[in-house]
Design an enzyme around this catalytic site. Structure first.
Site, mmCIF file in Angstrom:
data_model
loop_
_atom_site.group_PDB
_atom_site.id
_atom_site.type_symbol
_atom_site.label_atom_id
_atom_site.label_comp_id
_atom_site.label_asym_id
_atom_site.label_seq_id
_atom_site.Cartn_x
_atom_site.Cartn_y
_atom_site.Cartn_z
ATOM 1 N N LEU A 153 -31.259 30.482 -1.064
ATOM 2 C CA LEU A 153 -32.571 31.138 -1.139
ATOM 3 C C LEU A 153 -32.530 32.540 -0.556
ATOM 4 O O LEU A 153 -33.300 33.417 -0.957
ATOM 5 C CB LEU A 153 -33.617 30.299 -0.399
ATOM 6 C CG LEU A 153 -33.868 28.887 -0.948
ATOM 7 C CD1 LEU A 153 -34.809 28.121 -0.022
ATOM 8 C CD2 LEU A 153 -34.447 28.949 -2.348
ATOM 9 N N GLY A 154 -31.662 32.756 0.406
ATOM 10 C CA GLY A 154 -31.578 34.068 1.041
ATOM 11 C C GLY A 154 -30.351 34.168 1.923
ATOM 12 O O GLY A 154 -29.810 33.155 2.372
ATOM 13 N N ILE A 155 -29.898 35.388 2.151
ATOM 14 C CA ILE A 155 -28.726 35.634 2.992
ATOM 15 C C ILE A 155 -29.102 36.652 4.061
ATOM 16 O O ILE A 155 -29.675 37.706 3.755
ATOM 17 C CB ILE A 155 -27.538 36.162 2.165
ATOM 18 C CG1 ILE A 155 -27.112 35.124 1.116
ATOM 19 C CG2 ILE A 155 -26.348 36.491 3.076
ATOM 20 C CD1 ILE A 155 -25.999 35.599 0.206
ATOM 21 N N ASP A 157 -44.592 38.898 15.884
ATOM 22 C CA ASP A 157 -44.018 39.540 14.695
ATOM 23 C C ASP A 157 -44.712 39.041 13.436
ATOM 24 O O ASP A 157 -44.067 38.721 12.439
ATOM 25 C CB ASP A 157 -42.513 39.281 14.617
ATOM 26 C CG ASP A 157 -41.809 40.227 13.640
ATOM 27 O OD1 ASP A 157 -42.376 41.308 13.362
ATOM 28 O OD2 ASP A 157 -40.717 39.886 13.168
ATOM 29 N N LYS A 217 -31.498 26.390 7.124
ATOM 30 C CA LYS A 217 -30.897 27.613 7.658
ATOM 31 C C LYS A 217 -29.510 27.270 8.178
ATOM 32 O O LYS A 217 -29.362 26.378 9.013
ATOM 33 C CB LYS A 217 -31.735 28.170 8.819
ATOM 34 C CG LYS A 217 -32.902 29.035 8.428
ATOM 35 C CD LYS A 217 -33.527 29.651 9.681
ATOM 36 C CE LYS A 217 -34.701 30.544 9.352
ATOM 37 N NZ LYS A 217 -35.286 31.163 10.572
ATOM 38 N N PHE A 236 -26.416 36.873 9.848
ATOM 39 C CA PHE A 236 -25.603 35.878 10.538
ATOM 40 C C PHE A 236 -25.799 34.480 9.964
ATOM 41 O O PHE A 236 -25.574 33.485 10.631
ATOM 42 C CB PHE A 236 -25.874 35.879 12.052
ATOM 43 C CG PHE A 236 -27.324 35.762 12.413
ATOM 44 C CD1 PHE A 236 -27.926 34.530 12.539
ATOM 45 C CD2 PHE A 236 -28.081 36.898 12.632
ATOM 46 C CE1 PHE A 236 -29.260 34.423 12.885
ATOM 47 C CE2 PHE A 236 -29.413 36.803 12.978
ATOM 48 C CZ PHE A 236 -30.010 35.557 13.104
ATOM 49 N N GLY A 237 -26.214 34.389 8.712
ATOM 50 C CA GLY A 237 -26.362 33.090 8.092
ATOM 51 C C GLY A 237 -27.054 33.173 6.753
ATOM 52 O O GLY A 237 -27.303 34.258 6.222
ATOM 53 N N LYS A 238 -27.348 32.005 6.209
ATOM 54 C CA LYS A 238 -28.023 31.940 4.919
ATOM 55 C C LYS A 238 -29.015 30.788 4.923
ATOM 56 O O LYS A 238 -28.985 29.915 5.800
ATOM 57 C CB LYS A 238 -27.003 31.749 3.800
ATOM 58 C CG LYS A 238 -26.209 30.452 3.876
ATOM 59 C CD LYS A 238 -25.183 30.316 2.758
ATOM 60 C CE LYS A 238 -24.049 31.289 2.931
ATOM 61 N NZ LYS A 238 -22.964 31.070 1.941
ATOM 62 N N VAL A 239 -29.904 30.786 3.946
ATOM 63 C CA VAL A 239 -30.868 29.701 3.776
ATOM 64 C C VAL A 239 -30.635 29.077 2.410
ATOM 65 O O VAL A 239 -30.605 29.785 1.394
ATOM 66 C CB VAL A 239 -32.320 30.201 3.883
ATOM 67 C CG1 VAL A 239 -33.294 29.036 3.714
ATOM 68 C CG2 VAL A 239 -32.559 30.897 5.216
#
EC number: 2.7.11.1
Length: 508
Positions: free
Chosen positions: A23-25, A140, A46, A28-31
């Site tokens: 789904l996303g990068i 945030d 995550k 320091f990681g990806k989903v």
């Protein structure tokens, strides 16, 4: 979905999931999207690389988000189902939000119709209020951190910058996105917390109704100037009530800014307010006691023992049974009502009443938290606690200017030196047995920071010194609260000083 959690060495850690597309990068990681094998429900995972997080000094950010999400159970805050740790990675299994970021939704649709904007805003305020009730300020809030589920309901996400608030402690870290950040944040001033989220919510409401940001400039110094000055324009298409609410949220002085409670009471907010948002949710301890009988039976049907599931739920344990329970529970109410709201709350109470009653008649095992009152005596009505105060201090109904004048007089009488950080905040120093005027200029500002010791050593070259901070801020009941916090120096000496200081302020 992949048949198994293949690739990247994830198979053993994620044996209960079928991994799908990314789904996303991030840095320091990806989903990744995944399917929970046992229930068939989708989740977002995550995958955080420990080495990369250490290199970027982001471990605390991840720990903070996990800590907060473990605590929270709310229909408009992203749900955390489980966290899996390996030597190389951390896997955070979370609620899947089909339609992604609110930011993309606004970009696609432009400004929203007022009813749709209000529905989204009501959900945001509900989630933010829950955070504040649990002494957490998000810090945030922005459309990129607000996700939309399959029914276009909002979920607050990304608590990595959040701070757990402590009574008497003011936040100082400047963080978050500049366009949504309050003036006191970008100025580096101390702030209590809740009012910062209110400002961000005001910017988000403006974006929902206008399709643009109130404060925007490619030049960062110019952007900061606009924010600090509260310089923006309200489009003519806004309704009268919206034109009244937004400026009350975007007040530069945090002490004069509208509160969450006042937002909830505002006429614009009250229009078509869903029933489940009209009352505060139960606290986290009460939520842990509530077990939905139908969902419990579904988990038992999957092969788990009833007592094991109940014990795990009431002790907030993470295991295969509790993950299945919360996935089934969330999807049941999302499918039937579109909200995890009043129907969710009432069903939990109804089923828990029925469940507790039947269990007490047939077994010695009681499925509620140890130390809680008997469900038959209490009727299992959720207890809505009085909202906790942000700090303990001296409260007054006098005007802020009058209070600060008296504070300065008292400080002068006690030979305290001070340095103003802002209109309602100052750093102070008090030395035992030394005339403060020896260290001050005519404005009571410090002449030389280095000549004051911080260790309070009364046998040293200089006398013991107390450093402390004073902050004035507005409470929810229209009073003003004066808070003092020791920074360095002997604790008992500080308490003695506080007693003398309060005596001087008897006029308040």
């Amino acid at each position: 979905m992949d048949g198994n959690a293949k690739g990247g060495g994830h198979s053993e850690a994620l044996k209960n999931y079928n991994l799908g597309r990314t789904l996303g990068i991030g840095s320091f990681g990806k989903v990744k999207i995944a399917e929970h094998k046992l229930t068939g429900h989708r989740v977002a995972i995550k995958i955080l690389n420990r080495r990369q997080m250490r290199n970027m000094e982001m471990e605390e950010k991840a720990k903070r988000e996990i800590k907060i999400l473990r605590l929270f159970i709310h229909p408009h805050i992203i749900r955390l189902y489980e966290v899996i740790y390996t030597p190389t990675d951390i896997y955070v299994v979370m609620e899947y939000c089909k339609f992604g970021e609110l930011f993309d939704y606004i970009v696609e649709k432009g400004r929203l119709q007022e009813d749709e904007a209000r529905r989204i805003f009501q959900q945001i305020i509900s989630g933010v209020e829950y955070c504040h009730r649990n002494m957490v300020v998000h810090r945030d809030l922005k459309p990129e951190n607000l996700l939309l589920d399959s029914k276009y309901n909002v979920k607050l996400a990304d608590f990595g910058l959040s701070n757990v608030m402590h009574d008497g402690h003011f936040l100082k870290t400047s963080c978050g996105s500049p366009n949504y950040a309050a003036p006191e944040v970008i100025s580096g001033k101390l702030y209590a917390g809740p009012e910062v989220d209110v400002w961000s919510c005001g910017v988000i409401l403006y974006a929902l109704l206008c399709g643009t940001l109130p404060f925007d400039d490619e030049n960062i110094p110019n952007l900061f100037k606009k924010i600090k000055g509260g310089i923006y324009t309200l489009p003519s298409h806004l309704s009268a009530l919206a034109r009244d609410l937004i400026p009350r949220m975007l007040v530069v002085d945090p002490m004069k800014r509208i509160t969450i409670r006042e937002i909830r009471e505002h006429q614009w907010f009250q229009i078509r307010l869903p029933r489940y948002l009209a009352v505060p949710p139960p606290d986290t301890a009460q939520q842990a006691k509530m077990i939905d009988e139908d969902t419990l039976q579904d988990v038992v049907n999957l092969g788990y023992g009833k007592d094991h599931v109940c014990e795990s739920l009431r002790n907030r344990l993470q295991n295969e049974a509790t993950v299945a329970y919360y996935l089934l529970l969330d999807n049941r109410f999302r499918a039937t009502s579109g909200y995890l709201g009043a129907d969710y709350q009432e069903s939990l109470e109804r089923n828990f009443n029925r469940f507790a009653s039947s269990e007490s008649a047939s077994s010695n095992t009681r499925h509620y938290l140890p130390g809680s009152s008997d469900p038959h005596a209490s009727g299992l009505r959720p207890h809505y606690p009085v909202e906790r105060k942000w700090a303990l201090g001296l409260q007054s109904r006098a005007q802020p200017r009058e209070i600060m004048i008296e504070v300065l007089k008292a400080l002068q009488d006690l030979n305290v030196s001070w340095k103003k950080n802002g209109q309602y905040n100052m750093k102070c120093r008090w030395s035992v047995g030394t005339q403060a005027t020896d260290m001050l200029d005519v404005n009571n500002s410090f002449v030389d920071d280095s000549i004051i010791m911080d260790n309070g050593d009364v046998n040293g070259r200089l006398p013991a010194v107390i450093k402390f901070e004073i902050q004035l801020y507005k409470t929810r009941d229209e009073k003003y609260l004066l808070d003092m916090q020791r920074v360095t120096g002997p604790q008992l000496l500080f308490l003695d000083f506080c007693a003398d200081f309060l005596t001087k302020l008897r006029v308040l």
